[in-house]
Design a protein around this motif. Structure first.
Motif, PDB file in Angstrom:
ATOM      1  N   UNK A   1      51.875 -26.655  44.788  1.00  0.00           N
ATOM      2  CA  UNK A   1      50.964 -25.697  44.305  1.00  0.00           C
ATOM      3  C   UNK A   1      51.130 -24.612  45.564  1.00  0.00           C
ATOM      4  N   UNK A   2      51.474 -24.646  46.996  1.00  0.00           N
ATOM      5  CA  UNK A   2      51.338 -23.949  47.792  1.00  0.00           C
ATOM      6  C   UNK A   2      52.756 -22.741  48.002  1.00  0.00           C
ATOM      7  N   UNK A   3      53.691 -23.209  47.529  1.00  0.00           N
ATOM      8  CA  UNK A   3      54.424 -22.387  47.395  1.00  0.00           C
ATOM      9  C   UNK A   3      54.660 -21.402  46.239  1.00  0.00           C
ATOM     10  N   UNK A   4      54.306 -22.507  44.526  1.00  0.00           N
ATOM     11  CA  UNK A   4      53.798 -21.146  42.818  1.00  0.00           C
ATOM     12  C   UNK A   4      53.131 -20.368  43.246  1.00  0.00           C
ATOM     13  N   UNK A   5      52.588 -20.556  44.476  1.00  0.00           N
ATOM     14  CA  UNK A   5      51.389 -19.850  44.500  1.00  0.00           C
ATOM     15  C   UNK A   5      51.015 -18.549  46.025  1.00  0.00           C
ATOM     16  N   UNK A   6      52.398 -18.626  46.394  1.00  0.00           N
ATOM     17  CA  UNK A   6      53.175 -17.508  47.364  1.00  0.00           C
ATOM     18  C   UNK A   6      52.065 -17.980  48.586  1.00  0.00           C
TER      19      UNK A   6
ATOM     20  N   UNK B   1      53.324 -30.995  52.681  1.00  0.00           N
ATOM     21  CA  UNK B   1      53.617 -31.450  51.837  1.00  0.00           C
ATOM     22  C   UNK B   1      53.014 -33.286  51.892  1.00  0.00           C
ATOM     23  N   UNK B   2      52.439 -34.375  52.960  1.00  0.00           N
ATOM     24  CA  UNK B   2      51.542 -35.426  52.868  1.00  0.00           C
ATOM     25  C   UNK B   2      49.861 -35.392  51.642  1.00  0.00           C
ATOM     26  N   UNK B   3      49.933 -33.591  51.430  1.00  0.00           N
ATOM     27  CA  UNK B   3      48.729 -33.843  50.525  1.00  0.00           C
ATOM     28  C   UNK B   3      48.788 -33.412  49.178  1.00  0.00           C
ATOM     29  N   UNK B   4      50.312 -33.612  49.076  1.00  0.00           N
ATOM     30  CA  UNK B   4      50.775 -32.798  47.453  1.00  0.00           C
ATOM     31  C   UNK B   4      50.064 -31.800  46.773  1.00  0.00           C
TER      32      UNK B   4
END
Length: 93
Positions: free
Chosen positions: A48-53, A41-44
């Motif tokens: 992207x991590x959630x969208x790419x699983x 979350x801090x690295x924004x």
């Protein structure tokens, strides 16, 4: 987890016993999840991590990568917490 993390968990098991090490693994895992999500979350890059699983083609190899969380540190903090609570699952429930 690396070889050192497994050895650390073994020593925690010898110190706190079988019930204590189960609680340590549970608390350590939850702490690691919170730490990793916080770093993402801090690295924004959480979105992207959630969208790419969570699937990336390159494997993280440094602590500078927000996907890397040291498991040993989470186990040690969890072990200290369980030890301060009394040492096992029976102390919690």
């Amino acid at each position: 987890m690396g070889g050192g993390d497994i050895k650390c968990a073994g020593m925690i098991g010898a110190w706190l016993g079988p019930q204590g090490v189960l609680l340590v693994v549970l608390i350590g895992s939850l702490l690691g999840i919170a730490w990793g999500m916080g770093r993402l979350w801090l690295s924004k890059s959480l979105g992207v991590w959630i969208l790419t699983f969570g699937i990336k083609k390159d494997a993280p190899d440094t602590f500078d990568d927000p996907r890397v969380v040291p498991a040993g540190a989470c186990l040690v903090v969890a072990a200290w917490t369980v030890w301060m609570m009394g040492g096992g699952i029976s102390a919690v429930f």
